[in-house]
Design an enzyme around this catalytic site. Structure first.
Site, PDB file in Angstrom:
ATOM      1  N   THR A  13       0.818  -1.218   0.000  1.00  0.00           N
ATOM      2  CA  THR A  13       0.000   0.000   0.000  1.00  0.00           C
ATOM      3  C   THR A  13       0.846   1.260   0.000  1.00  0.00           C
ATOM      4  O   THR A  13       0.502   2.256  -0.641  1.00  0.00           O
ATOM      5  CB  THR A  13      -0.926   0.002   1.243  1.00  0.00           C
ATOM      6  OG1 THR A  13      -1.807  -1.108   1.127  1.00  0.00           O
ATOM      7  CG2 THR A  13      -1.736   1.275   1.336  1.00  0.00           C
ATOM      8  N   GLN A 278      -3.872 -21.435  18.519  1.00  0.00           N
ATOM      9  CA  GLN A 278      -4.659 -20.425  17.794  1.00  0.00           C
ATOM     10  C   GLN A 278      -4.717 -19.112  18.578  1.00  0.00           C
ATOM     11  O   GLN A 278      -5.154 -18.095  18.045  1.00  0.00           O
ATOM     12  CB  GLN A 278      -6.097 -20.931  17.582  1.00  0.00           C
ATOM     13  CG  GLN A 278      -6.180 -22.116  16.645  1.00  0.00           C
ATOM     14  CD  GLN A 278      -7.583 -22.710  16.570  1.00  0.00           C
ATOM     15  OE1 GLN A 278      -8.493 -22.309  17.296  1.00  0.00           O
ATOM     16  NE2 GLN A 278      -7.759 -23.679  15.693  1.00  0.00           N
ATOM     17  N   CYS A 279      -4.305 -19.143  19.840  1.00  0.00           N
ATOM     18  CA  CYS A 279      -4.381 -17.940  20.676  1.00  0.00           C
ATOM     19  C   CYS A 279      -3.278 -16.938  20.308  1.00  0.00           C
ATOM     20  O   CYS A 279      -2.170 -17.335  19.951  1.00  0.00           O
ATOM     21  CB  CYS A 279      -4.235 -18.297  22.156  1.00  0.00           C
ATOM     22  SG  CYS A 279      -5.595 -19.284  22.760  1.00  0.00           S
TER      23      CYS A 279
HETATM   24  N1  ASP Z   1      -2.756  -5.506   0.295  1.00  0.00           N
HETATM   25  C1  ASP Z   1      -1.687  -4.656   0.758  1.00  0.00           C
HETATM   26  C2  ASP Z   1      -0.414  -5.456   0.719  1.00  0.00           C
HETATM   27  O1  ASP Z   1      -0.205  -6.275   1.586  1.00  0.00           O
HETATM   28  C3  ASP Z   1      -1.972  -4.145   2.128  1.00  0.00           C
HETATM   29  C4  ASP Z   1      -0.940  -3.202   2.720  1.00  0.00           C
HETATM   30  O2  ASP Z   1       0.124  -2.988   2.207  1.00  0.00           O
HETATM   31  O3  ASP Z   1      -1.258  -2.635   3.780  1.00  0.00           O
HETATM   32  O4  ASP Z   1       0.372  -5.297  -0.177  1.00  0.00           O
END
Ligand code: ASP
Length: 343
Positions: A13, A278-279
């Site tokens: 992102t 799983q915790c």
């Molecule tokens: N979908 C994105 C990724 O993992 C999410 C992010 O970067 O926050 O590349």
């Protein structure tokens, strides 16, 4: 001497832009990212960069990309003081875990970061994360040695050991957490490092990178209602060498004989099964309940307080070394890169 830092941009992102047609975010170029953070120049560091030929959403991460990142670090290891890996958050904890095993005897900072909002957005967390990551990668102790000598995740207010962290929120800026290991640093007005938590190596010698990973690993996540046929299918997946079994609480599983017999059968076929909880907090204590005891008696290995991400990547790493199942079991019960605490 100005700190020398290598940025490895994989995507995520942080560097994404909005697709005008669909409004969905897609990975974009490193130059776009840097244009949005002119403040980096104020650090007065020598910064170089390498980027994936095609930056990716980290949902597309795989073992070949991990090899590429590890090679980028190993090939440039002696030319830089520290490394910053820009990465999507979705699989960041897996990458951090994999690199922590692959970069054996690492004694320099490898700081992985990204963001929840793209760098071009007004309220982005990417600018602060990138700048803080660079400062951590350049930080030294009083004797001039690198402050961080391990793979770590920097996100918003905290620096975490990479193989102890997990993505905990799809929305919050503080997206990562570690349930079983304290943060390595707290970021506020200044960056406060917690020396007792930081990795320090005793061994001499340089970086000893290992590139081979064997993804012949399957996962079973327990839930009430798991049927015999579903379990049988996974246990009989062709060509798998290891299974990460995600159990309840302190490492408990059904005591029904069909379940226990199938697990024992699989262990007896030479497939390594690692029991992880799983915790989010605490770990596997095989002898606390009969339900854990019965499972342990089948030869399943306790994963103690290891994260799921570290468990999967550690298995891939150990099988990648070409070890047999007995040797893999031996190393699964021992921490290799600070990924677990034996209780
Ligand atoms: N979908 C994105 C990724 O993992 C999410 C992010 O970067 O926050 O590349």
């Amino acid at each position: 001497m100005r700190p020398r830092i290598l940025i490895i941009y994989t995507g995520g992102t942080i560097g994404m832009i909005e697709d005008p047609a669909t409004h969905a975010l897609r990975p974009f170029d490193f130059s776009h990212l840097m244009e949005n953070v002119p403040k980096v120049k104020m650090l007065n560091y020598d910064i170089d960069n390498i980027q994936f030929t095609t930056p990716i959403d980290s949902s597309d991460m795989n073992t070949a990309y991990w090899q590429e990142i590890a090679r980028s670090i190993a090939d440039n290891y002696y030319d830089y003081d520290g490394f910053v890996v820009l990465h999507g958050t979705d699989t960041m904890a897996y990458t951090a875990s994999a690199l922590s095993f692959m970069l054996d005897n690492l004694q320099k900072p490898v700081i992985i970061t990204g963001s929840q909002l793209p760098i071009g957005e007004v309220r982005t967390d990417g600018e602060e994360n990138l700048i803080t990551a660079l400062q951590i990668a350049a930080a030294t102790d009083a004797d001039g040695s690198p402050m961080v000598q391990e793979v770590a995740i920097l996100f918003e207010d905290y620096l975490w050991r990479g193989n102890r962290a997990t993505k905990r929120s799809a929305d919050n800026f503080n997206a990562f957490k570690s349930g079983n290991y304290p943060h390595l640093a707290k970021v506020g007005l200044s960056i406060n490092f917690f020396r007792d938590a930081l990795m320090r190596h005793q061994s001499a010698g340089g970086l000893n990178p290992q590139y081979n990973l064997d993804p012949a690993v399957a996962v079973i996540d327990l839930y009430p209602g798991l049927s015999e046929s579903v379990l049988r299918h996974v246990l009989q997946t062709p060509d798998i060498k290891g299974i990460v079994l995600r159990t309840y609480g302190a490492g408990n599983a059904p005591t029904a004989s069909w379940f226990i017999d199938m697990i024992k059968d699989t262990v007896d076929r030479g497939i390594v099964i690692l029991n992880v909880t799983q915790c989010a907090y605490g770990g596997v204590h095989p002898n606390r309940y009969v339900a854990g005891d019965v499972l342990a008696a089948t030869g399943v290995i306790p994963g103690y307080d290891i994260t799921f991400e570290a468990a999967v990547t550690k298995m891939m790493f150990l099988f990648g070394l070409g070890l047999d199942s007995k040797q893999v079991k031996f190393y699964l019960e021992r921490p290799l890169a600070g990924e677990m605490t034996i209780s």
